[in-house]
Design a protein around this motif. Structure first.
Motif, PDB file in Angstrom:
ATOM      1  N   CYS A 182       0.825  -1.205   0.000  1.00 15.28           N
ATOM      2  CA  CYS A 182       0.000   0.000   0.000  1.00 15.28           C
ATOM      3  C   CYS A 182       0.858   1.254   0.000  1.00 15.28           C
ATOM      4  N   HIS A 183       0.183   2.395   0.037  1.00 17.66           N
ATOM      5  CA  HIS A 183       0.795   3.711  -0.046  1.00 17.66           C
ATOM      6  C   HIS A 183       1.176   4.270   1.320  1.00 17.66           C
ATOM      7  N   ALA A 184       1.025   3.500   2.371  1.00 12.95           N
ATOM      8  CA  ALA A 184       1.282   3.938   3.747  1.00 12.95           C
ATOM      9  C   ALA A 184       0.278   4.978   4.216  1.00 12.95           C
TER      10      ALA A 184
ATOM     11  N   VAL B 285      -2.748   1.308   6.848  1.00 12.06           N
ATOM     12  CA  VAL B 285      -1.715   0.710   7.690  1.00 12.06           C
ATOM     13  C   VAL B 285      -2.305   0.200   8.993  1.00 12.06           C
TER      14      VAL B 285
ATOM     15  N   LEU C 299       3.409  -5.452   6.058  1.00 14.02           N
ATOM     16  CA  LEU C 299       3.189  -4.567   4.914  1.00 14.02           C
ATOM     17  C   LEU C 299       4.438  -4.332   4.080  1.00 14.02           C
TER      18      LEU C 299
ATOM     19  N   VAL D 291       5.308  -0.933   2.085  1.00 15.62           N
ATOM     20  CA  VAL D 291       4.767   0.425   1.996  1.00 15.62           C
ATOM     21  C   VAL D 291       5.537   1.238   0.960  1.00 15.62           C
TER      22      VAL D 291
ATOM     23  N   PRO E  13       5.218   5.022   0.102  1.00 21.90           N
ATOM     24  CA  PRO E  13       4.582   6.322   0.334  1.00 21.90           C
ATOM     25  C   PRO E  13       4.649   7.227  -0.884  1.00 21.90           C
TER      26      PRO E  13
ATOM     27  N   GLN F 242       2.235  10.205   4.321  1.00 20.29           N
ATOM     28  CA  GLN F 242       2.585   8.810   4.043  1.00 20.29           C
ATOM     29  C   GLN F 242       4.055   8.471   4.299  1.00 20.29           C
TER      30      GLN F 242
ATOM     31  N   ALA G 214       5.063   5.497   6.785  1.00 20.79           N
ATOM     32  CA  ALA G 214       5.933   4.419   6.290  1.00 20.79           C
ATOM     33  C   ALA G 214       7.138   4.239   7.200  1.00 20.79           C
TER      34      ALA G 214
ATOM     35  N   VAL H  58       6.155   2.293  10.237  1.00 17.22           N
ATOM     36  CA  VAL H  58       6.027   0.852   9.952  1.00 17.22           C
ATOM     37  C   VAL H  58       7.401   0.178   9.958  1.00 17.22           C
TER      38      VAL H  58
ATOM     39  N   ARG I  69       9.880  -0.726   3.238  1.00 21.34           N
ATOM     40  CA  ARG I  69       9.562   0.449   2.435  1.00 21.34           C
ATOM     41  C   ARG I  69      10.233   0.341   1.075  1.00 21.34           C
TER      42      ARG I  69
END
Length: 413
Positions: free
Chosen positions: A311-313, A318, A328, A330, A332, A337, A341, A344, A352
């Motif tokens: 995902c895009h964070a 999240v 995840l 991520v 961003p 985001q 990220a 995370v 990331r």
């Protein structure tokens, strides 16, 4: 019985966390209403029976209403404040004043990006709480100490805005109520030092999860229990920039079809121009045995069945993934985001990658890591435990009752 008025921007990710809190308050016998520039969106998320006082939204036309996809860093921040947040506050203020006058709330619950809520409540001497739907704001506020020019610029914007719609003699930052700040996360994700500048008024309540209206028709039988399932989503506000990234995700996951299947959310149908699956489209949706592409999905029920999320964070995505203990990848794009990220990664719950440059091989390696290296899932499950212990909507509702001076009711079952 007390009255609570939720003031929210016309953004799905900012409304969703408050839906569960509002439902909990209503279940305890309190009056609940909303003030929003998009009443239809609130009713779609909170239920058609929701009481919504309409507010105007900013009049944005042409280039003013469309943020350039390539905008990053300070220019993106400038655009967000000058072209969206401040105009939104000015446009909403008359509607918020009218809503407070008609509904008579004991507490206003103002989203952190709906400045009109806090400023108008301060002017009318109504107690107000901040709904902080992204923990990145705490990190940003702490970082401003090292960016004096940015801090001065924001102070000037807020001072001038207060003079136009609030109490000119007031002092409160509309992003951080002096009474109560509800943070829909926990230090296990955000970090133990986040929010130090906001003092002891922050209450870490964890994610607020509520049942959402879902459209029928998701093919649950398509999911193959013999393979890992990966969900790919860029949220609701990034459809303009997602074509290349979603195509790389699809390619990476197709190469792992012997052991992985994927659900890709493609609301703008950007994959329609990316090749091989065009003949499988049906009403904007396409699928085969390895990749299911849908314009929308029932995300919360689906997260109970997936093994990883790309995902895009976005803060909501999240937190919803980690609520289910799902690690995840991520990528961003903008706004908060990159900060989310970083949270995370620092928490050990994901990897990331660079949204604009990552290739299918690098995406595949990251997906393999979060699926098969146990440390990522262990960290996600640790955060899951903390999230659920924080209490979510029930705890948030109790804090709001206390602010209203009400005797906390028996919690709804």
């Amino acid at each position: 019985m007390s009255g609570f008025l939720f003031v929210v921007p016309p953004l799905v990710g900012h409304i969703n966390p408050t839906v569960g809190v509002a439902a909990e308050l209503a279940a305890r016998g309190h009056r609940v209403a909303w003030a929003s520039a998009d009443p239809g969106l609130v009713r779609r998320l909170a239920g058609e029976e929701a009481v919504v006082f309409p507010c105007a939204g900013p009049v944005l036309t042409g280039e003013d209403g469309v943020r350039p996809a390539e905008l990053r860093g300070p220019e993106a921040l400038k655009f967000l404040w000058e072209r969206f947040l401040v105009p939104l506050a000015e446009a909403m203020a008359p509607g918020v004043r009218a809503a407070i006058g008609e509904f008579g709330p004991d507490v206003v619950v103002a989203d952190q990006q709906a400045f009109a809520g806090g400023l108008v409540a301060e002017r009318l001497r109504v107690p107000w709480a901040t709904s902080s739907t992204t923990s990145a704001e705490f990190t940003f506020a702490d970082a401003l100490a090292g960016m004096p020019k940015v801090a001065d610029w924001l102070d000037t914007l807020l001072h001038d805005l207060r003079g136009r719609i609030g109490d000119p003699s007031g002092t409160a930052d509309p992003r951080f109520s002096p009474h109560l700040v509800l943070a829909f996360s926990t230090p296990e994700l955000v970090g133990s030092g986040a929010g130090a500048g906001a003092g002891d008024r922050i209450r870490w309540v964890g994610p607020s999860m509520a049942t959402r209206p879902t459209s029928a028709g998701f093919p649950w039988t398509w999911l193959d229990p013999a393979r890992a399932t990966v969900l790919v989503t860029l949220g609701t506000a990034n459809t303009d920039v997602g074509a290349r990234f979603l195509a790389e995700c699809r390619d990476a996951l197709c190469r792992r079809a012997d052991r992985v299947q994927a659900v890709i959310v493609d609301p703008a149908n950007v994959l329609g121009a990316n090749g091989d699956l065009d003949d499988l489209y049906d009403m904007g949706e396409k699928d085969d045995k390895d990749v299911l592409i849908r314009s929308s999905v029932p995300q919360l029920p689906l997260l109970e069945r997936v093994d990883a999320v790309v995902c895009h964070a976005g803060h909501n995505t999240v937190c919803e993934a980690l609520w289910h203990g799902v690690p995840l990848v991520v990528a961003p794009i903008r706004d908060d985001q990159p900060v989310v990220a970083g949270q995370v990664v620092d928490a050990g719950a994901g990897i990331r990658v660079r949204f604009g440059r990552v290739t299918a091989p690098k995406l595949g390696a990251a997906i393999d890591a979060v699926l098969h290296e146990p440390g990522y899932r262990a960290a996600a499950e640790r955060i899951r435990t903390a999230f659920r212990a924080a209490g979510g909507a029930r705890t948030a509702a109790t804090h709001l009752e206390e602010l209203a001076g009400a005797t906390p009711s028996k919690e709804a079952p």
